[in-house]
Scaffold this motif. Structure first.
Motif, PDB file in Angstrom:
ATOM      1  N   LEU A   1      -7.492  -8.124 -13.135  1.00 22.14           N
ATOM      2  CA  LEU A   1      -8.142  -7.203 -12.194  1.00 22.14           C
ATOM      3  C   LEU A   1      -7.478  -7.255 -10.826  1.00 22.14           C
ATOM      4  N   LEU A   2      -7.076  -8.462 -10.431  1.00 23.95           N
ATOM      5  CA  LEU A   2      -6.380  -8.608  -9.146  1.00 23.95           C
ATOM      6  C   LEU A   2      -5.071  -7.829  -9.159  1.00 23.95           C
ATOM      7  N   ALA A   3      -4.305  -7.966 -10.253  1.00 18.47           N
ATOM      8  CA  ALA A   3      -3.042  -7.236 -10.360  1.00 18.47           C
ATOM      9  C   ALA A   3      -3.281  -5.726 -10.315  1.00 18.47           C
ATOM     10  N   LEU A   4      -4.354  -5.272 -10.959  1.00 25.15           N
ATOM     11  CA  LEU A   4      -4.688  -3.839 -10.940  1.00 25.15           C
ATOM     12  C   LEU A   4      -5.020  -3.381  -9.520  1.00 25.15           C
ATOM     13  N   ALA A   5      -5.804  -4.181  -8.800  1.00 25.49           N
ATOM     14  CA  ALA A   5      -6.155  -3.829  -7.426  1.00 25.49           C
ATOM     15  C   ALA A   5      -4.909  -3.784  -6.537  1.00 25.49           C
ATOM     16  N   LEU A   6      -4.005  -4.722  -6.732  1.00 28.21           N
ATOM     17  CA  LEU A   6      -2.768  -4.750  -5.942  1.00 28.21           C
ATOM     18  C   LEU A   6      -1.881  -3.553  -6.276  1.00 28.21           C
ATOM     19  N   LEU A   7      -1.909  -3.131  -7.535  1.00 31.51           N
ATOM     20  CA  LEU A   7      -1.172  -1.922  -7.927  1.00 31.51           C
ATOM     21  C   LEU A   7      -1.747  -0.700  -7.224  1.00 31.51           C
ATOM     22  N   VAL A   8      -3.064  -0.596  -7.191  1.00 31.84           N
ATOM     23  CA  VAL A   8      -3.714   0.528  -6.505  1.00 31.84           C
ATOM     24  C   VAL A   8      -3.352   0.525  -5.023  1.00 31.84           C
ATOM     25  N   TRP A   9      -3.332  -0.665  -4.409  1.00 31.48           N
ATOM     26  CA  TRP A   9      -2.929  -0.770  -3.007  1.00 31.48           C
ATOM     27  C   TRP A   9      -1.503  -0.260  -2.822  1.00 31.48           C
ATOM     28  N   GLY A  10      -0.595  -0.682  -3.700  1.00 31.79           N
ATOM     29  CA  GLY A  10       0.798  -0.254  -3.586  1.00 31.79           C
ATOM     30  C   GLY A  10       0.944   1.248  -3.710  1.00 31.79           C
ATOM     31  N   VAL A  11       0.220   1.851  -4.645  1.00 33.56           N
ATOM     32  CA  VAL A  11       0.279   3.308  -4.818  1.00 33.56           C
ATOM     33  C   VAL A  11      -0.281   4.012  -3.581  1.00 33.56           C
ATOM     34  N   ALA A  12      -1.383   3.497  -3.060  1.00 34.32           N
ATOM     35  CA  ALA A  12      -2.008   4.124  -1.882  1.00 34.32           C
ATOM     36  C   ALA A  12      -1.069   4.098  -0.684  1.00 34.32           C
ATOM     37  N   VAL A  13      -0.400   2.956  -0.451  1.00 32.76           N
ATOM     38  CA  VAL A  13       0.543   2.870   0.668  1.00 32.76           C
ATOM     39  C   VAL A  13       1.740   3.793   0.427  1.00 32.76           C
ATOM     40  N   SER A  14       2.212   3.848  -0.814  1.00 32.27           N
ATOM     41  CA  SER A  14       3.347   4.727  -1.125  1.00 32.27           C
ATOM     42  C   SER A  14       3.033   6.178  -0.805  1.00 32.27           C
ATOM     43  N   MET A  15       1.799   6.578  -1.041  1.00 31.93           N
ATOM     44  CA  MET A  15       1.401   7.970  -0.813  1.00 31.93           C
ATOM     45  C   MET A  15       1.370   8.337   0.664  1.00 31.93           C
ATOM     46  N   LEU A  16       1.390   7.338   1.541  1.00 34.09           N
ATOM     47  CA  LEU A  16       1.426   7.626   2.982  1.00 34.09           C
ATOM     48  C   LEU A  16       2.771   8.211   3.414  1.00 34.09           C
ATOM     49  N   GLY A  17       3.812   7.957   2.610  1.00 35.51           N
ATOM     50  CA  GLY A  17       5.127   8.528   2.914  1.00 35.51           C
ATOM     51  C   GLY A  17       5.820   7.907   4.101  1.00 35.51           C
ATOM     52  N   ILE A  18       5.555   6.637   4.382  1.00 34.68           N
ATOM     53  CA  ILE A  18       6.155   5.980   5.547  1.00 34.68           C
ATOM     54  C   ILE A  18       7.677   5.941   5.421  1.00 34.68           C
ATOM     55  N   GLY A  19       8.153   5.547   4.223  1.00 33.75           N
ATOM     56  CA  GLY A  19       9.599   5.479   4.028  1.00 33.75           C
ATOM     57  C   GLY A  19      10.274   6.823   4.211  1.00 33.75           C
ATOM     58  N   GLY A  20       9.644   7.889   3.705  1.00 37.64           N
ATOM     59  CA  GLY A  20      10.210   9.219   3.856  1.00 37.64           C
ATOM     60  C   GLY A  20      10.276   9.661   5.307  1.00 37.64           C
ATOM     61  N   SER A  21       9.245   9.333   6.075  1.00 37.58           N
ATOM     62  CA  SER A  21       9.230   9.701   7.495  1.00 37.58           C
ATOM     63  C   SER A  21      10.343   8.991   8.257  1.00 37.58           C
ATOM     64  N   ILE A  22      10.532   7.699   7.982  1.00 36.58           N
ATOM     65  CA  ILE A  22      11.600   6.943   8.646  1.00 36.58           C
ATOM     66  C   ILE A  22      12.958   7.474   8.236  1.00 36.58           C
ATOM     67  N   LYS A  23      13.103   7.802   6.960  1.00 42.21           N
ATOM     68  CA  LYS A  23      14.370   8.349   6.468  1.00 42.21           C
ATOM     69  C   LYS A  23      14.708   9.658   7.171  1.00 42.21           C
ATOM     70  N   ASP A  24      13.747  10.541   7.280  1.00 42.27           N
ATOM     71  CA  ASP A  24      13.988  11.839   7.919  1.00 42.27           C
ATOM     72  C   ASP A  24      14.278  11.690   9.412  1.00 42.27           C
ATOM     73  N   SER A  25      13.645  10.705  10.041  1.00 48.26           N
ATOM     74  CA  SER A  25      13.785  10.555  11.487  1.00 48.26           C
ATOM     75  C   SER A  25      15.048   9.824  11.908  1.00 48.26           C
ATOM     76  N   PHE A  26      15.484   8.844  11.116  1.00 54.04           N
ATOM     77  CA  PHE A  26      16.569   7.964  11.568  1.00 54.04           C
ATOM     78  C   PHE A  26      17.787   7.911  10.648  1.00 54.04           C
ATOM     79  N   PHE A  27      17.681   8.438   9.442  1.00 54.55           N
ATOM     80  CA  PHE A  27      18.787   8.274   8.493  1.00 54.55           C
ATOM     81  C   PHE A  27      19.295   9.599   7.924  1.00 54.55           C
ATOM     82  N   SER A  28      18.983  10.693   8.574  1.00 57.22           N
ATOM     83  CA  SER A  28      19.416  12.000   8.063  1.00 57.22           C
ATOM     84  C   SER A  28      20.927  12.167   8.096  1.00 57.22           C
ATOM     85  N   TRP A  29      21.644  11.307   8.836  1.00 53.71           N
ATOM     86  CA  TRP A  29      23.099  11.366   8.936  1.00 53.71           C
ATOM     87  C   TRP A  29      23.791  10.818   7.687  1.00 53.71           C
TER      88      TRP A  29
END
Length: 260
Positions: free
Chosen positions: A107-135
């Motif tokens: 159950l703990l592993a399942l909860a941690l998976l849900v946390w990981g998916v939820a954070v991924s959906m925020l798109g933080i990596g995509g925002s940083i990529k678009d802002s600083f790595f478009s070159w």
């Protein structure tokens, strides 16, 4: 008088953890980052060649995972096992000796998976990529473009999909967890809970082929690796890591390359 209740999820004493030889901080940083340097070099050298040959750049990531991540990291563990014990049993240099994998850990592993998916959906990596790595080259920013489902041959699509599944979903995450959490994390255990922050930050930094994901990876993985450290059970990290990568394959790779 009632007998004391034992926590089956966390062993009372884990042989070898308290006495494991510690790495200096410099040694630990080097061992965390050196495979990432090799993998990023392999990716950025081979990706343009594969793109010119009609394959997506993700093929270079698959090759880097097989040669560097599986080969180098697993090779190091085998070397350390043989050097220290005379055998080739990787488990001999992984200090954590967890108890049974209980339903609570599941159950703990399942909860941690849900946390990981939820954070991924925020798109933080995509925002940083678009802002600083478009070159950066487009093939680096989007190593598996949607257009490959239309332009790639059927055999190439199957090869990429299967290679992704074997190396990026199963083998690479499994070896990374053995190396980073099973081997490296216990060897900076003198820092207590701070060892988790050091480990997860260096692990995120090791992904030099996608530097925009550093913050994203720390936020996604820190809770999982804290529980790995607290419960002394790398199987939690293995399960969550493979599940996260497997979801990416199931949702983004298989439908386009295998089911169209």
């Amino acid at each position: 008088m009632k007998a004391p209740r034992h926590n089956l999820d966390r062993p009372e004493a884990t042989p070898g953890v308290d006495t494991v030889q510690q790495h200096t901080l410099a040694t630990s940083v080097a061992l965390h980052l050196f495979p990432g340097v090799l993998a990023a070099t392999a990716f950025y050298v081979t990706a343009p060649l594969l793109v010119d040959a009609g394959y997506p750049a993700i093929g270079a990531a698959i090759l880097a995972a097989g040669i560097v991540i599986v080969g180098v990291e697993l090779g190091w563990l085998l070397r350390e096992a043989h050097r220290r014990t005379g055998s080739w049993r990787v488990g001999d240099v992984l200090p954590y000796r967890p108890g049974p994998f209980t339903w609570r850990k599941g159950l703990l592993a399942l909860a941690l998976l849900v946390w990981g998916v939820a954070v991924s959906m925020l798109g933080i990596g995509g925002s940083i990529k678009d802002s600083f790595f478009s070159w950066m080259p487009q093939w680096a920013l989007d190593p598996l473009p949607a257009s490959f489902a239309d332009t790639g041959s059927s055999s190439a699509q199957i090869l990429i999909a299967v290679g992704y599944l074997v190396f990026l979903v199963f083998l690479a995450p499994w070896v990374e967890e053995l190396y980073f959490r099973g081997y490296l994390l216990p060897r900076i255990s003198r820092f207590g809970a701070w060892s988790v922050l050091i480990n997860v930050t260096l692990f995120a930094s090791y992904h030099l082929w996608k530097p925009w994901d550093l913050v994203n990876l720390v936020l996604i993985l820190a809770p999982t690796y804290y529980m790995v450290w607290r419960l002394k059970d790398i199987r939690i990290g293995i399960a969550v890591h493979i599940a996260l990568n497997g979801l990416g394959w199931t949702l983004n790779v298989a439908p386009d390359l295998l089911l169209d």
